[in-house]
Each structure stands twice: as structure tokens, then as C-alpha cells.
Design an enzyme around this catalytic site. Structure first.
Site, PDB file in Angstrom:
ATOM      1  N   HIS A 268       0.864  -1.184   0.000  1.00 10.64           N
ATOM      2  CA  HIS A 268       0.000   0.000   0.000  1.00 10.64           C
ATOM      3  C   HIS A 268       0.901   1.235   0.000  1.00 10.64           C
ATOM      4  CE1 HIS A 268      -3.467   2.403   0.563  1.00 10.64           C
ATOM      5  NE2 HIS A 268      -3.739   2.182   1.837  1.00 10.64           N
ATOM      6  N   HIS A 309      -2.656  -2.297  -9.655  1.00  5.86           N
ATOM      7  CA  HIS A 309      -3.593  -1.671  -8.721  1.00  5.86           C
ATOM      8  C   HIS A 309      -4.861  -2.503  -8.679  1.00  5.86           C
ATOM      9  CE1 HIS A 309      -6.008   1.418  -6.779  1.00  5.86           C
ATOM     10  NE2 HIS A 309      -4.850   1.946  -6.407  1.00  5.86           N
ATOM     11  N   ASP A 365       2.651   5.416  -6.942  1.00  7.64           N
ATOM     12  CA  ASP A 365       3.925   5.305  -6.226  1.00  7.64           C
ATOM     13  C   ASP A 365       5.131   5.163  -7.139  1.00  7.64           C
ATOM     14  OD1 ASP A 365       2.944   5.466  -3.623  1.00  7.64           O
ATOM     15  OD2 ASP A 365       2.218   3.416  -3.733  1.00  7.64           O
TER      16      ASP A 365
HETATM   17  N1  ACO Z   1       4.467  -7.034 -10.323  1.00  8.51           N
HETATM   18  C1  ACO Z   1       4.322  -8.274 -10.870  1.00  8.51           C
HETATM   19  N2  ACO Z   1       3.173  -8.950 -10.936  1.00  8.51           N
HETATM   20  C2  ACO Z   1       2.098  -8.351 -10.395  1.00  8.51           C
HETATM   21  C3  ACO Z   1       2.158  -7.074  -9.804  1.00  8.51           C
HETATM   22  C4  ACO Z   1       3.397  -6.395  -9.789  1.00  8.51           C
HETATM   23  N3  ACO Z   1       3.529  -5.195  -9.273  1.00  8.51           N
HETATM   24  N4  ACO Z   1       0.938  -6.734  -9.353  1.00  8.51           N
HETATM   25  C5  ACO Z   1       0.125  -7.756  -9.642  1.00  8.51           C
HETATM   26  N5  ACO Z   1       0.839  -8.736 -10.285  1.00  8.51           N
HETATM   27  C6  ACO Z   1       0.311  -9.995 -10.826  1.00  8.51           C
HETATM   28  C7  ACO Z   1       0.003 -11.007  -9.731  1.00  8.51           C
HETATM   29  O1  ACO Z   1       1.089 -11.845  -9.455  1.00  8.51           O
HETATM   30  C8  ACO Z   1      -1.165 -11.750 -10.332  1.00  8.51           C
HETATM   31  O2  ACO Z   1      -0.665 -12.640 -11.289  1.00  8.51           O
HETATM   32  P1  ACO Z   1      -1.375 -14.082 -11.543  1.00  8.51           P
HETATM   33  O3  ACO Z   1      -2.747 -13.739 -12.073  1.00  8.51           O
HETATM   34  O4  ACO Z   1      -0.504 -14.786 -12.493  1.00  8.51           O
HETATM   35  O5  ACO Z   1      -1.424 -14.758 -10.200  1.00  8.51           O
HETATM   36  C9  ACO Z   1      -1.943 -10.671 -11.084  1.00  8.51           C
HETATM   37  O6  ACO Z   1      -0.944  -9.684 -11.436  1.00  8.51           O
HETATM   38  C10 ACO Z   1      -3.032  -9.995 -10.269  1.00  8.51           C
HETATM   39  O7  ACO Z   1      -2.446  -9.484  -9.069  1.00  8.51           O
HETATM   40  P2  ACO Z   1      -3.144  -9.461  -7.676  1.00  8.51           P
HETATM   41  O8  ACO Z   1      -2.103  -9.505  -6.604  1.00  8.51           O
HETATM   42  O9  ACO Z   1      -4.230 -10.516  -7.625  1.00  8.51           O
HETATM   43  O10 ACO Z   1      -3.844  -8.051  -7.721  1.00  8.51           O
HETATM   44  P3  ACO Z   1      -4.399  -7.252  -6.488  1.00  8.51           P
HETATM   45  O11 ACO Z   1      -5.483  -6.399  -6.990  1.00  8.51           O
HETATM   46  O12 ACO Z   1      -4.705  -8.184  -5.358  1.00  8.51           O
HETATM   47  O13 ACO Z   1      -3.131  -6.407  -6.025  1.00  8.51           O
HETATM   48  C11 ACO Z   1      -1.574  -4.660  -5.739  1.00  8.51           C
HETATM   49  C12 ACO Z   1      -2.976  -5.066  -6.259  1.00  8.51           C
HETATM   50  C13 ACO Z   1      -1.412  -5.110  -4.287  1.00  8.51           C
HETATM   51  C14 ACO Z   1      -1.439  -3.157  -5.818  1.00  8.51           C
HETATM   52  C15 ACO Z   1      -0.515  -5.360  -6.635  1.00  8.51           C
HETATM   53  O14 ACO Z   1      -0.662  -4.936  -7.975  1.00  8.51           O
HETATM   54  C16 ACO Z   1       0.897  -5.111  -6.142  1.00  8.51           C
HETATM   55  O15 ACO Z   1       1.373  -5.838  -5.272  1.00  8.51           O
HETATM   56  N6  ACO Z   1       1.617  -4.065  -6.697  1.00  8.51           N
HETATM   57  C17 ACO Z   1       2.931  -3.734  -6.234  1.00  8.51           C
HETATM   58  C18 ACO Z   1       2.859  -2.935  -4.955  1.00  8.51           C
HETATM   59  C19 ACO Z   1       2.387  -1.519  -5.200  1.00  8.51           C
HETATM   60  O16 ACO Z   1       2.847  -0.817  -6.079  1.00  8.51           O
HETATM   61  N7  ACO Z   1       1.459  -1.091  -4.357  1.00  8.51           N
HETATM   62  C20 ACO Z   1       0.911   0.258  -4.400  1.00  8.51           C
HETATM   63  C21 ACO Z   1      -0.509   0.238  -4.836  1.00  8.51           C
HETATM   64  S1  ACO Z   1      -1.093   1.888  -4.993  1.00  8.51           S
HETATM   65  C22 ACO Z   1      -1.363   2.363  -3.429  1.00  8.51           C
HETATM   66  O17 ACO Z   1      -1.597   1.629  -2.508  1.00  8.51           O
HETATM   67  C23 ACO Z   1      -1.254   3.734  -3.211  1.00  8.51           C
END
Ligand code: ACO
Length: 431
Positions: A268, A309, A365
Site C-alpha cells: 500500500h 492496482h 507510487d
Molecule cells: N508485479 C508483478 N506482478 C504483479 C504485480 C506487480 N507489481 N501486481 C500484480 N501482479 C500480478 C500477480 O502476481 C497476479 O498474477 P497471476 O494472475 O498470475 O497470479 C496478477 O498480477 C493480479 O495481481 P493481484 O495480486 O491478484 O492483484 P491485487 O489487486 O490483489 O493487487 C496490488 C494489487 C497489491 C497493488 C498489486 O498490484 C501489487 O502488489 N503491486 C505492487 C505494490 C504496489 O505498487 N502497491 C501500491 C498500490 S497503490 C497504493 O496503494 C497507493
């Protein structure tokens, strides 16, 4: 057009039910009447991480994740970023309308005159180790404010709520700057009413021995914009924490401390810090292909921080604004050398099948940390910089929840898959 309802047939019993549809939702509680037998508990929905459950009705922030739209109280984020400032936007978020001139002046006066914190807060900060993470210090000191303002527990009194809103918004920059100065062993710089909200924060952060700190107008404006972009984002993890904790009717300082805790996490608000650490680790553009390969092969364990996201399946509109603003900041501060790695990383990721298929785009971010770093903020301070403006969103959501007659203490259900009832076994009879 048919009726605004959903017809459901329970194939277990052959019975049919009609459930009203309102605002594109059905009430989960309406499913309770779907039962196998009269003494059955009734049907529930199962939605870990609330990916498809609306937990409230809100009039604050609108997001269309597919189109990359973000509006506060109906106003597009792009217009607010261009024409407003953080305090005006905070007023809008909290009150629903842009302030008239007199309301604006009152609001500025109030938030400027509540910036000082009790001297005992300094003693509390002094108890932290020299290398304590400023987000941990901020979280603790915000929680501690509940003991300085015990009147804050009268949460159903609108006037009282307003007093706490002013205090929290006014004191966040002071606490944040003190947390930083503690961690670098510098004497605290006190608030100075001659400055704007952001200018004052910059002087509390960076003032050394000079009599009057000089704030660079471009950097001050950049901070205003970054604060506007971070002010609210509907029902994200920390806002849900704020609403969930505050639904127990605890005071707003304790609930805000919980929201700060949620924001601290690397998935987050901690992501901006992780982006910078990731860019450092990658080190040079030549290492990007290997890094992308590692992300793709890790099965979700290694993430491209600052990408993806829960709601945006398009370019995060905040990231777009920040990317443009980065150039203005770098003209003053000099170019952040990590920018080239970030730009190349974005280019490669956006054309890579793995990211394209999953609709992973840069989020807020991805570029914010580069600007913060260029402005002189240490990486540890990045989540703190997110928390300062997000307080206005948390408080607006808190007040909205308290006035919503449909809300009560948050208490999800579970699907119990554990052992059925069994009798206690004494030590000597255990296998
Ligand atoms: N890098 C690589 N793969 C990713 C990323 C990433 N940043 N984000 C999602 N994925 C992949 C997952 O592994 C998953 O793959 P799969 O379908 O093969 O299993 C798919 O994309 C879907 O991801 P989820 O984790 O199910 O998506 P969710 O909506 O739960 O997560 C989140 C969203 C937590 C923001 C995620 O994209 C992430 O971890 N991003 C990196 C951290 C980040 O930048 N956070 C800031 C968010 S903005 C904020 O809070 C202000």
C-alpha cells in the site's frame, strides 16, 4: 428494461427468490433468506479481500479504474492538481463543496493555528531509537494524541469532530517533521505561521541554522500537487482500516493510527519506498531485462513495485500528473539518476505480455518517490509523505460513516472449515 431485481433459483431446493437490485448491487443480507431448511443459517457471500463487495455508500471519491478516472466530490483530479492547493482540496473532500472565500480563510486560519504539539510529544519521540522508522514514530504519536485530547471520544458531536479534524490535519506535518528530525538527531524546527501548509512542512523538515528558511516556490507547489493527489482514494486498505476501526466508535486519533499502520505496508503506502529500493537494486538499465525475467518467473513473489492496482486497470491518473511534474522538479533539483531506470522499466513492462495481459500499469507510487528523493526527503519518509495528506480522506470517510444510519460496527462473517466439536484430551491420552 426489466424489473430492478434478480431472480435466483436455488438448485439445492428448487425454490426461487427475488432479490432487489439497487445502485448495481444486491444486499448480501437479502441472500440470508435462501435456506436449505428452516433452521439453516442462510446463504452468505464469500469475498476474501473484498474484491467485489461494496461496504458502504459514499459521496466522496469516484474512481473508474478501467478509464483511469479519479474525481473528488465530482471534481476531476487533473483540475484540482492544476488549480487548487492541498488545504482547499482537503476542505472540499471533508465538506463536499469548494469553500467560499470566507470559509477558505477561516479554514486556513484554523489549520495554521493548531500546528503546535504538546511538548510531552517530544519526550515520547525521544524514547524511540535513533534509527526508528519515522512511520512507526508517526503512528505511535498520532495514537498518543488520543491521550492529549480525551474529549475526542465524543464522536457524535459534530462540533467536536470538527475540532479533531482541524487538530489532526494541522499537526500531521509537525509530527512527521519531528519524526524525521529525531531520526537524524536534529533539533526540532517549530511551525512557522508565515508559511503555507506545504511551505511550513518543508521548513520544519529542512531548516538548519538560518533565521528564516526560504522555500523554493516550485518545490512547494510540487508538494501541494503531490498532497492533492494523495488526499483520498475511496475504500482502499487504509481507509477500510479507518472505517473498520472507527466503527467501534473509538476516537479519531486511535482510528487514524490504525489507518497509518495499514498504509505502512509495502503493498500500500509503503510501495513508494519499495520502488526506490527496487530501482537502487536494479542499479542500471542493463539489469532491467533480468529483473523483469525474475518478476515473471517468481510466481508473484517478486513484484515490480509501483505497478498494478486493485482498481486501476489502466494508467493511474495520478501517475500521469506526477510524471509530468517530475520534469519541473528536476529542473530545480537536478535530474534524479534513477529516473532513467524507471522510464526504461516502464517502457519494457508496458510492452511485455505478462504486464499487458494482467493490465499492470504504473500506479501513483512509481514516480512519486523519485520526486521526493530529488527534493531531499530520505526514502524512509516516503510513506509518511503519503500519510500526511491522506488524513483528510480518512477523516472525511470517518465522518461520513458516523453519519450513515446504515452503518454499524464492522464485523465480517467467516466460513468455518475447522474441527467440529470435540472433547478436551488430557496430556497422557494425547498421541
Ligand atoms: N508485479 C508483478 N506482478 C504483479 C504485480 C506487480 N507489481 N501486481 C500484480 N501482479 C500480478 C500477480 O502476481 C497476479 O498474477 P497471476 O494472475 O498470475 O497470479 C496478477 O498480477 C493480479 O495481481 P493481484 O495480486 O491478484 O492483484 P491485487 O489487486 O490483489 O493487487 C496490488 C494489487 C497489491 C497493488 C498489486 O498490484 C501489487 O502488489 N503491486 C505492487 C505494490 C504496489 O505498487 N502497491 C501500491 C498500490 S497503490 C497504493 O496503494 C497507493
Amino acid at each position: 428494461m426489466g424489473k430492478d431485481s434478480l431472480s435466483i433459483t436455488d438448485n439445492r431446493t428448487g425454490k426461487s427468490y427475488e432479490v432487489p437490485v439497487e445502485n448495481g448491487t444486491i444486499k448480501a443480507l437479502d441472500l440470508r433468506k435462501i435456506k436449505l431448511t428452516d433452521d439453516d443459517f442462510g446463504l452468505m457471500t464469500y469475498d476474501p479481500a473484498f474484491t467485489n463487495t461494496a461496504a458502504c455508500k459514499s459521496r466522496i471519491t469516484f474512481i473508474d479504474g478501467d478509464r483511469g478516472v479519479l474525481n473528488y466530490r465530482g471534481y476531476p483530479i487533473e483540475q484540482l492538481a492544476e488549480r487548487s492547493n492541498y488545504l482547499e482540496t482537503a476542505y472540499l473532500i471533508l465538506n463536499g463543496e469548494l469553500p467560499a472565500k470566507a470559509q477558505y480563510e477561516d479554514w486556513i486560519r484554523e489549520t495554521t493555528h493548531h500546528t503546535i504539539v504538546h511538548e510531552n510529544i517530544k519526550e515520547l519521540m525521544a524514547a524511540f531509537r535513533y534509527d526508528a522508522h519515522p512511520m512507526g514514530i508517526l503512528m505511535s504519536t498520532v495514537a498518543a494524541l488520543s491521550t492529549f485530547y480525551p474529549d475526542a471520544k465524543h464522536i457524535h458531536d459534530a462540533e467536536n469532530r470538527q475540532r479533531q479534524v482541524v487538530r489532526l490535519i494541522a499537526k500531521m506535518p509537525t509530527l512527521a517533521a519531528f519524526a524525521y528530525r529525531h531520526s537524524v538527531g536534529m533539533p526540532y524546527a517549530y511551525p512557522d505561521n508565515d508559511f503555507s501548509y506545504c511551505g511550513n512542512f518543508l521548513q520544519m523538515m529542512f531548516k538548519m541554522t538560518e533565521l528564516k528558511y526560504r522555500v523554493h516556490p516550485i518545490l512547494e507547489r510540487a508538494l501541494e500537487v503531490l498532497f492533492i493527489l494523495h488526499a483520498d482514494h475511496e475504500q482502499n486498505c487504509s481507509t477500510s482500516a479507518m472505517r473498520g476501526v472507527a466503527s467501534s466508535e473509538v476516537d479519531p486519533y486511535s482510528a487514524t493510527a490504525a489507518a497509518i499502520a495499514a498504509l505502512y505496508g509495502p503493498l500500500h503506502g509503503g510501495a513508494n519506498e519499495m520502488v526506490l529500493r527496487m530501482l537502487h537494486e536494479i542499479g542500471s538499465k542493463d539489469h532491467i531485462p533480468q529483473f523483469i525475467k525474475d518478476v515473471k518467473e517468481s510466481g508473484g513473489e517478486v513484484r515490480l513495485m509501483g505497478f498494478g492496482h486493485r482498481v486501476y486497470k489502466n494508467y493511474d491518473p495520478r501517475a500521469k500528473i506526477i510524471k509530468i511534474m517530475a520534469d519541473q522538479v528536476f529542473e530545480v533539483t537536478g535530474r534524479n539518476p534513477l529516473l532513467d531506470i524507471a522510464l526504461e522499466l516502464e517502457r519494457i513492462a508496458l510492452s511485455d505480455e505478462y504486464f499487458v495481459k494482467r493490465k499492470l500499469y504504473p500506479n501513483v507510487d512509481f514516480y512519486s518517490g523519485l520526486i521526493y528523493q530529488a527534493m531531499g526527503f530520505p526514502v524512509d519518509m516516503f510513506p509518511v509523505l503519503f500519510a500526511i495528506p491522506r488524513v483528510s480522506g480518512w477523516l472525511a470517510q470517518w465522518a461520513e460513516m458516523l453519519q450513515d444510519k446504515e452503518q454499524k460496527i464492522a464485523r465480517p462473517r467467516q466460513v468455518y472449515l475447522g474441527q467440529p466439536r470435540r472433547d478436551y484430551v488430557p496430556f497422557d491420552a494425547r498421541g
